[in-house]
Design an enzyme around this catalytic site. Structure first.
Site, PDB file in Angstrom:
ATOM      1  N   TYR A   1      23.872  34.888  37.116  1.00  0.00           N
ATOM      2  CA  TYR A   1      25.164  35.099  38.011  1.00  0.00           C
ATOM      3  C   TYR A   1      24.756  36.585  38.757  1.00  0.00           C
ATOM      4  O   TYR A   1      24.993  36.732  39.802  1.00  0.00           O
ATOM      5  CB  TYR A   1      26.418  34.839  37.119  1.00  0.00           C
TER       6      TYR A   1
ATOM      7  N   SER B   1      30.422  40.415  43.113  1.00  0.00           N
ATOM      8  CA  SER B   1      30.850  40.719  41.713  1.00  0.00           C
ATOM      9  C   SER B   1      30.371  42.112  41.268  1.00  0.00           C
ATOM     10  O   SER B   1      29.491  42.551  41.925  1.00  0.00           O
ATOM     11  CB  SER B   1      30.506  39.590  40.909  1.00  0.00           C
TER      12      SER B   1
HETATM   13  N1  LIG Z   1      37.137  35.121  38.751  1.00  0.00           N
HETATM   14  C1  LIG Z   1      36.690  36.209  38.457  1.00  0.00           C
HETATM   15  O1  LIG Z   1      36.723  36.985  37.430  1.00  0.00           O
HETATM   16  C2  LIG Z   1      35.824  36.704  39.549  1.00  0.00           C
HETATM   17  C3  LIG Z   1      35.119  37.800  39.587  1.00  0.00           C
HETATM   18  C4  LIG Z   1      34.266  38.459  40.530  1.00  0.00           C
HETATM   19  C5  LIG Z   1      33.737  37.367  41.326  1.00  0.00           C
HETATM   20  N2  LIG Z   1      34.184  35.906  41.447  1.00  0.00           N
HETATM   21  C6  LIG Z   1      33.850  35.197  42.386  1.00  0.00           C
HETATM   22  O2  LIG Z   1      34.747  34.703  43.293  1.00  0.00           O
HETATM   23  C7  LIG Z   1      34.754  33.557  43.876  1.00  0.00           C
HETATM   24  C8  LIG Z   1      35.925  32.331  43.429  1.00  0.00           C
HETATM   25  O3  LIG Z   1      35.955  32.354  41.679  1.00  0.00           O
HETATM   26  P1  LIG Z   1      37.291  31.555  41.095  1.00  0.00           P
HETATM   27  O4  LIG Z   1      37.464  32.756  39.608  1.00  0.00           O
HETATM   28  O5  LIG Z   1      38.401  31.356  42.034  1.00  0.00           O
HETATM   29  O6  LIG Z   1      36.254  30.572  40.490  1.00  0.00           O
HETATM   30  P2  LIG Z   1      36.808  28.890  40.498  1.00  0.00           P
HETATM   31  O7  LIG Z   1      35.783  28.368  39.352  1.00  0.00           O
HETATM   32  O8  LIG Z   1      38.219  28.928  39.931  1.00  0.00           O
HETATM   33  O9  LIG Z   1      36.759  28.222  41.688  1.00  0.00           O
HETATM   34  C9  LIG Z   1      35.679  27.964  42.361  1.00  0.00           C
HETATM   35  C10 LIG Z   1      35.871  26.568  43.317  1.00  0.00           C
HETATM   36  O10 LIG Z   1      34.562  26.230  43.951  1.00  0.00           O
HETATM   37  C11 LIG Z   1      34.571  24.756  43.993  1.00  0.00           C
HETATM   38  N3  LIG Z   1      33.217  24.566  43.896  1.00  0.00           N
HETATM   39  C12 LIG Z   1      32.150  24.558  42.912  1.00  0.00           C
HETATM   40  N4  LIG Z   1      30.967  24.298  43.302  1.00  0.00           N
HETATM   41  C13 LIG Z   1      31.041  23.699  44.483  1.00  0.00           C
HETATM   42  C14 LIG Z   1      30.514  23.201  45.522  1.00  0.00           C
HETATM   43  N5  LIG Z   1      29.043  22.859  45.245  1.00  0.00           N
HETATM   44  N6  LIG Z   1      30.742  22.739  46.545  1.00  0.00           N
HETATM   45  C15 LIG Z   1      32.051  22.791  46.868  1.00  0.00           C
HETATM   46  N7  LIG Z   1      33.176  23.487  45.996  1.00  0.00           N
HETATM   47  C16 LIG Z   1      32.488  23.805  44.914  1.00  0.00           C
HETATM   48  C17 LIG Z   1      35.271  24.669  42.549  1.00  0.00           C
HETATM   49  O11 LIG Z   1      35.612  23.240  42.569  1.00  0.00           O
HETATM   50  C18 LIG Z   1      36.365  25.557  42.554  1.00  0.00           C
HETATM   51  O12 LIG Z   1      37.394  24.889  43.156  1.00  0.00           O
HETATM   52  C19 LIG Z   1      33.384  33.009  42.986  1.00  0.00           C
HETATM   53  O13 LIG Z   1      32.618  32.917  43.889  1.00  0.00           O
HETATM   54  C20 LIG Z   1      33.414  33.847  41.781  1.00  0.00           C
HETATM   55  O14 LIG Z   1      31.955  34.011  41.519  1.00  0.00           O
HETATM   56  C21 LIG Z   1      35.125  35.617  40.405  1.00  0.00           C
END
Ligand SMILES: NC(=O)c1ccc[n+]([C@@H]2O[C@H](COP(=O)([O-])OP(=O)(O)OC[C@H]3O[C@@H](n4cnc5c(N)ncnc54)[C@H](O)[C@@H]3O)[C@@H](O)[C@H]2O)c1
Length: 270
Positions: free
Chosen positions: A165, A152
Site C-alpha cells: 500500500y 497516504s
Molecule cells: N481510511 C484511512 O485511514 C485512510 C487513510 C489514508 C488514505 N486513505 C485512502 O482514502 C481512500 C478512501 O478510503 P476509505 O477509508 O474510505 O476506504 P473504504 O474501503 O471505506 O472505501 C473504498 C471504496 O472503494 C470501493 N472500491 C474498492 N474497489 C473498487 C473498484 N475496483 N471499483 C470501484 N470501487 C471500488 C469500495 O466499494 C469502497 O466503497 C482510499 O484511497 C484510501 O487508501 C484512507
C-alpha cells in the site's frame, strides 16, 4: 469579491464514493450545492448514499463501476455526460490496503505475497490512473477541470508492515505531480491535479491493525498516537475543508500539491 469557496452547481465525480471517507465527502459536497456522482462497485451502499443525499435536498447520481475496467468507466462517462453534460471535478477515492499485502509481525519481506502486492498496486495506482484517463478526457474537451487523488502518510514515510500500500500511494504522489505538469502545459492551466494525504483514521481498512477485539488500542495504535502531535486519530469530517478548498477557486493556482491532513504526523520527528 466573489466567494472563492462557492462550489454550487459543480459536477463532482467520486470514485469509491460509497466508502467511509467517500460518503462523508459526497454528503458534504451535495450539502454545499454540488451535483455529486457517486461511483462505486458496492451498489447497495451507493444506492443508500444517494437516497441520503436526495433526502437532504441534494442532487446526485449513483453508478456502479469498477475503477480497473476501462469499458465500464467509459460507460459511466457517457451516462454522466448524458445527464450533466460535463465533469468539473474528479475525486479518486477508491483505494485501500489489503490483508495479504501487509507483512505479519512474525514474518519478513521473504514471505511477501507478490500477487497481493500487485493487487494493492492495481487498485490504488491503476484504479486512479484509469479513471483519470477516462474522466480527464471529458475535462480536456472543455480545457477545465480539477482532480484530487488520495495519497497516504504511508507514502511519505514508509510504515512498518504496510509495504504494498505504501509503494502504491507513493506512486500516487509522483503521478499527481506528473499529471499537474501534463495537464497545465499540454491542455490548460485551468486543469489542476492535487492529492490529499490523510493521516490516520480508525476505519475498516485498518481496524484490525489498530484495535483489539475488546475495542482497546493495540500497541501499534498507541505508537501512532504518540507520534502524532495532535495526539489522536482523525475523523473523516476533518478532510472536508481541504477537499472543498482543493476543488474550489480558492486553490486556482494550486496544482501538483500534496495536502497533508495528519495532525502533524509527517512533520514530527522527536
Ligand atoms: N481510511 C484511512 O485511514 C485512510 C487513510 C489514508 C488514505 N486513505 C485512502 O482514502 C481512500 C478512501 O478510503 P476509505 O477509508 O474510505 O476506504 P473504504 O474501503 O471505506 O472505501 C473504498 C471504496 O472503494 C470501493 N472500491 C474498492 N474497489 C473498487 C473498484 N475496483 N471499483 C470501484 N470501487 C471500488 C469500495 O466499494 C469502497 O466503497 C482510499 O484511497 C484510501 O487508501 C484512507
Amino acid at each position: 469579491m466573489k466567494n472563492l469557496f462557492d462550489i454550487r452547481g459543480l459536477v463532482v465525480v467520486v470514485t469509491g464514493g460509497a466508502g467511509i471517507l467517500g460518503r462523508s465527502i459526497c454528503r458534504y459536497l451535495a450539502e454545499q450545492g454540488a451535483s455529486v456522482v457517486v461511483l462505486d462497485r458496492d451498489a447497495q451502499a451507493g444506492g443508500e448514499l444517494l437516497d441520503a443525499i436526495r433526502q437532504q435536498g441534494g442532487d446526485g447520481l449513483f453508478l456502479t463501476t469498477d475503477v480497473l475496467d476501462r469499458e465500464v468507466l467509459e460507460r459511466n462517462r457517457a451516462d454522466i455526460l448524458a445527464k450533466y453534460g460535463r465533469i468539473d471535478v474528479l475525486l479518486n477515492a477508491a483505494g485501500g490496503n489489503m490483508g495479504g499485502a501487509t507483512i505479519a509481525p512474525d514474518k519478513s519481506f521473504l514471505d511477501l505475497e507478490i500477487d497481493a502486492f500487485k493487487k494493492v498496486v492495481d487498485l490504488n495506482l491503476f484504479g486512479t490512473v484509469l479513471p483519470t484517463t477516462v474522466f480527464g478526457e471529458a475535462m480536456t474537451a472543455r480545457k477545465k477541470g480539477v482532480i484530487v487523488n488520495f495519497c497516504s502518510d504511508s507514502a511519505l514515510r514508509p510504515l512498518t508492515r504496510v509495504v504494498g500500500y505504501g509503494a502504491a500511494k507513493a506512486a500516487i504522489g509522483n503521478y499527481t505531480k506528473y499529471m499537474a505538469a501534463e495537464l497545465a502545459t499540454k491542455f490548460s492551466p485551468e486543469m489542476r491535479v492535487n492529492a490529499i494525504v490523510p493521516g490516520f483514521l480508525l476505519t475498516n481498512q485498518n481496524r484490525a491493525l489498530l484495535t483489539n477485539p475488546d475495542g482497546s488500542y493495540t500497541d501499534r495504535a498507541r505508537t501512532i498516537i504518540a507520534h502524532t502531535p495532535a495526539g489522536r486519530f482523525a475523523e473523516p469530517e476533518e478532510l472536508l475543508g481541504t477537499i472543498h478548498y482543493l476543488i474550489s477557486d480558492a486553490s486556482s493556482f494550486v496544482t501538483g500539491a500534496l495536502a497533508v491532513v495528519d495532525g502533524g504526523f509527517d512533520a514530527f520527528s522527536i
